[in-house]
Design a protein around this motif. Sequence first.
Motif, PDB file in Angstrom:
ATOM      1  N   SER A   1     -24.201   6.011   4.868  1.00 43.87           N
ATOM      2  CA  SER A   1     -23.175   6.204   5.894  1.00 43.87           C
ATOM      3  C   SER A   1     -21.809   5.695   5.443  1.00 43.87           C
ATOM      4  O   SER A   1     -20.795   6.048   6.031  1.00 43.87           O
ATOM      5  CB  SER A   1     -23.595   5.531   7.204  1.00 43.87           C
ATOM      6  N   ALA A   2     -21.765   4.875   4.409  1.00 36.19           N
ATOM      7  CA  ALA A   2     -20.493   4.342   3.907  1.00 36.19           C
ATOM      8  C   ALA A   2     -19.911   5.193   2.788  1.00 36.19           C
ATOM      9  O   ALA A   2     -18.767   4.983   2.377  1.00 36.19           O
ATOM     10  CB  ALA A   2     -20.687   2.915   3.406  1.00 36.19           C
ATOM     11  N   THR A   3     -20.669   6.151   2.296  1.00 36.68           N
ATOM     12  CA  THR A   3     -20.232   6.958   1.157  1.00 36.68           C
ATOM     13  C   THR A   3     -18.904   7.657   1.430  1.00 36.68           C
ATOM     14  O   THR A   3     -17.986   7.598   0.611  1.00 36.68           O
ATOM     15  CB  THR A   3     -21.311   7.993   0.774  1.00 36.68           C
ATOM     16  N   ALA A   4     -18.788   8.306   2.576  1.00 31.96           N
ATOM     17  CA  ALA A   4     -17.559   9.040   2.889  1.00 31.96           C
ATOM     18  C   ALA A   4     -16.374   8.090   3.046  1.00 31.96           C
ATOM     19  O   ALA A   4     -15.268   8.390   2.582  1.00 31.96           O
ATOM     20  CB  ALA A   4     -17.748   9.863   4.160  1.00 31.96           C
ATOM     21  N   THR A   5     -16.603   6.953   3.681  1.00 31.97           N
ATOM     22  CA  THR A   5     -15.518   5.977   3.870  1.00 31.97           C
ATOM     23  C   THR A   5     -15.004   5.490   2.525  1.00 31.97           C
ATOM     24  O   THR A   5     -13.788   5.487   2.272  1.00 31.97           O
ATOM     25  CB  THR A   5     -16.000   4.784   4.713  1.00 31.97           C
ATOM     26  N   LEU A   6     -15.914   5.071   1.652  1.00 30.24           N
ATOM     27  CA  LEU A   6     -15.502   4.596   0.329  1.00 30.24           C
ATOM     28  C   LEU A   6     -14.862   5.711  -0.489  1.00 30.24           C
ATOM     29  O   LEU A   6     -13.891   5.471  -1.213  1.00 30.24           O
ATOM     30  CB  LEU A   6     -16.697   4.008  -0.424  1.00 30.24           C
TER      31      LEU A   6
ATOM     32  N   LYS B   1     -14.619  -1.082  10.934  1.00 28.29           N
ATOM     33  CA  LYS B   1     -13.776  -2.282  10.998  1.00 28.29           C
ATOM     34  C   LYS B   1     -13.978  -3.134   9.744  1.00 28.29           C
ATOM     35  O   LYS B   1     -13.023  -3.714   9.211  1.00 28.29           O
ATOM     36  CB  LYS B   1     -14.105  -3.090  12.256  1.00 28.29           C
ATOM     37  N   LEU B   2     -15.218  -3.194   9.250  1.00 30.49           N
ATOM     38  CA  LEU B   2     -15.525  -3.938   8.025  1.00 30.49           C
ATOM     39  C   LEU B   2     -14.648  -3.462   6.868  1.00 30.49           C
ATOM     40  O   LEU B   2     -13.997  -4.267   6.196  1.00 30.49           O
ATOM     41  CB  LEU B   2     -17.004  -3.768   7.672  1.00 30.49           C
ATOM     42  N   PHE B   3     -14.611  -2.153   6.650  1.00 33.90           N
ATOM     43  CA  PHE B   3     -13.818  -1.628   5.537  1.00 33.90           C
ATOM     44  C   PHE B   3     -12.325  -1.810   5.773  1.00 33.90           C
ATOM     45  O   PHE B   3     -11.565  -2.025   4.825  1.00 33.90           O
ATOM     46  CB  PHE B   3     -14.171  -0.168   5.245  1.00 33.90           C
ATOM     47  N   ASP B   4     -11.897  -1.754   7.024  1.00 34.74           N
ATOM     48  CA  ASP B   4     -10.495  -2.021   7.343  1.00 34.74           C
ATOM     49  C   ASP B   4     -10.135  -3.462   6.975  1.00 34.74           C
ATOM     50  O   ASP B   4      -9.092  -3.715   6.365  1.00 34.74           O
ATOM     51  CB  ASP B   4     -10.247  -1.766   8.837  1.00 34.74           C
ATOM     52  N   ILE B   5     -11.006  -4.396   7.311  1.00 34.20           N
ATOM     53  CA  ILE B   5     -10.789  -5.804   6.967  1.00 34.20           C
ATOM     54  C   ILE B   5     -10.715  -5.974   5.453  1.00 34.20           C
ATOM     55  O   ILE B   5      -9.807  -6.625   4.926  1.00 34.20           O
ATOM     56  CB  ILE B   5     -11.904  -6.695   7.565  1.00 34.20           C
ATOM     57  N   TRP B   6     -11.675  -5.400   4.754  1.00 34.32           N
ATOM     58  CA  TRP B   6     -11.700  -5.542   3.291  1.00 34.32           C
ATOM     59  C   TRP B   6     -10.489  -4.889   2.625  1.00 34.32           C
ATOM     60  O   TRP B   6      -9.967  -5.400   1.640  1.00 34.32           O
ATOM     61  CB  TRP B   6     -13.002  -4.970   2.728  1.00 34.32           C
TER      62      TRP B   6
ATOM     63  N   SER C   1      -7.463  -7.128   2.403  1.00 32.91           N
ATOM     64  CA  SER C   1      -7.662  -8.357   1.635  1.00 32.91           C
ATOM     65  C   SER C   1      -7.568  -7.994   0.154  1.00 32.91           C
ATOM     66  O   SER C   1      -8.333  -7.152  -0.328  1.00 32.91           O
ATOM     67  CB  SER C   1      -9.045  -8.941   1.944  1.00 32.91           C
ATOM     68  N   ASP C   2      -6.619  -8.610  -0.550  1.00 32.44           N
ATOM     69  CA  ASP C   2      -6.366  -8.231  -1.944  1.00 32.44           C
ATOM     70  C   ASP C   2      -7.617  -8.228  -2.814  1.00 32.44           C
ATOM     71  O   ASP C   2      -7.872  -7.263  -3.530  1.00 32.44           O
ATOM     72  CB  ASP C   2      -5.317  -9.150  -2.580  1.00 32.44           C
ATOM     73  N   GLY C   3      -8.395  -9.284  -2.786  1.00 33.70           N
ATOM     74  CA  GLY C   3      -9.578  -9.371  -3.643  1.00 33.70           C
ATOM     75  C   GLY C   3     -10.636  -8.346  -3.302  1.00 33.70           C
ATOM     76  O   GLY C   3     -11.226  -7.720  -4.187  1.00 33.70           O
ATOM     77  N   HIS C   4     -10.871  -8.132  -2.012  1.00 35.10           N
ATOM     78  CA  HIS C   4     -11.874  -7.157  -1.590  1.00 35.10           C
ATOM     79  C   HIS C   4     -11.430  -5.742  -1.924  1.00 35.10           C
ATOM     80  O   HIS C   4     -12.229  -4.928  -2.391  1.00 35.10           O
ATOM     81  CB  HIS C   4     -12.132  -7.289  -0.085  1.00 35.10           C
ATOM     82  N   ARG C   5     -10.162  -5.456  -1.675  1.00 32.67           N
ATOM     83  CA  ARG C   5      -9.617  -4.135  -2.004  1.00 32.67           C
ATOM     84  C   ARG C   5      -9.713  -3.896  -3.504  1.00 32.67           C
ATOM     85  O   ARG C   5     -10.124  -2.819  -3.951  1.00 32.67           O
ATOM     86  CB  ARG C   5      -8.159  -4.024  -1.526  1.00 32.67           C
ATOM     87  N   ARG C   6      -9.384  -4.913  -4.284  1.00 33.98           N
ATOM     88  CA  ARG C   6      -9.452  -4.785  -5.746  1.00 33.98           C
ATOM     89  C   ARG C   6     -10.879  -4.435  -6.191  1.00 33.98           C
ATOM     90  O   ARG C   6     -11.078  -3.577  -7.035  1.00 33.98           O
ATOM     91  CB  ARG C   6      -8.963  -6.072  -6.401  1.00 33.98           C
ATOM     92  N   ASN C   7     -11.877  -5.093  -5.592  1.00 32.45           N
ATOM     93  CA  ASN C   7     -13.263  -4.774  -5.934  1.00 32.45           C
ATOM     94  C   ASN C   7     -13.606  -3.321  -5.615  1.00 32.45           C
ATOM     95  O   ASN C   7     -14.189  -2.612  -6.431  1.00 32.45           O
ATOM     96  CB  ASN C   7     -14.232  -5.694  -5.185  1.00 32.45           C
ATOM     97  N   MET C   8     -13.253  -2.876  -4.408  1.00 30.13           N
ATOM     98  CA  MET C   8     -13.619  -1.517  -3.988  1.00 30.13           C
ATOM     99  C   MET C   8     -12.863  -0.439  -4.754  1.00 30.13           C
ATOM    100  O   MET C   8     -13.365   0.675  -4.912  1.00 30.13           O
ATOM    101  CB  MET C   8     -13.391  -1.352  -2.486  1.00 30.13           C
ATOM    102  N   LEU C   9     -11.677  -0.775  -5.237  1.00 31.98           N
ATOM    103  CA  LEU C   9     -10.868   0.217  -5.956  1.00 31.98           C
ATOM    104  C   LEU C   9     -10.899   0.004  -7.471  1.00 31.98           C
ATOM    105  O   LEU C   9     -10.097   0.613  -8.188  1.00 31.98           O
ATOM    106  CB  LEU C   9      -9.425   0.179  -5.446  1.00 31.98           C
ATOM    107  N   ASP C  10     -11.811  -0.781  -7.955  1.00 27.89           N
ATOM    108  CA  ASP C  10     -11.928  -1.010  -9.393  1.00 27.89           C
ATOM    109  C   ASP C  10     -12.418   0.272 -10.063  1.00 27.89           C
ATOM    110  O   ASP C  10     -13.498   0.777  -9.742  1.00 27.89           O
ATOM    111  CB  ASP C  10     -12.922  -2.147  -9.662  1.00 27.89           C
ATOM    112  N   PRO C  11     -11.626   0.828 -10.982  1.00 30.83           N
ATOM    113  CA  PRO C  11     -12.008   2.093 -11.618  1.00 30.83           C
ATOM    114  C   PRO C  11     -13.236   1.976 -12.522  1.00 30.83           C
ATOM    115  O   PRO C  11     -13.838   2.994 -12.875  1.00 30.83           O
ATOM    116  CB  PRO C  11     -10.762   2.482 -12.430  1.00 30.83           C
TER     117      PRO C  11
END
Length: 170
Positions: A49-54, A125-130, A133-143
């Motif tokens: 269910s998180a695939t589309a969001t990510l 809301k979880l993904f909005d919070i992350w 947040s610089d560190g969380h965003r960096r993890n999710m957007l790490d190429p």
Amino acid sequence: MSISIAPIRPSNPNRRTLLKAGGLAALAGIAACSTVSVPTGEGAGVSSSATATLAGLRAAAGLPALVPDTQLEQAALQQAGYMASREHMSHTTGWGKDFASRMKDNGVHGAAAENIAAGRFDQQKLFDIWMHSDGHRRNMLDPDFSRFGLAYMCDGRDPALRYWALVLGR
């Protein structure tokens, strides 16, 4: 609400053995206690269910989508369960498992990262919070990452309180 990111640190085998022994003793004590809050509402399978969001978050940054991975989801579920059982957010467990050793135990090799969170909020809301947040965003957007696993566990006393873990890997 609090959130955190995990550094990857080398583990110390001697300390690890001592912590395992202490953890086993603690587990024996917990098993005898009838007032322990048991986690409920396993959030296994939420990766799909998180695939589309990510995918949307990464596409906006010009990155390819992440693929859900059952191995990473299992590692995330394990950590979410640990946090829910302790009612405490942490990247390490009371059983001497730091992030790197947990990844190794789950067969995850190479670069990996973990985002954790706890609160009374849904996945959106979880993904909005992350993302705010610089560190969380960096993890999710790490190429370098191509796979992910997301899971949560509910607190045994408060089903609205979820302990979330996202594990990312190559």
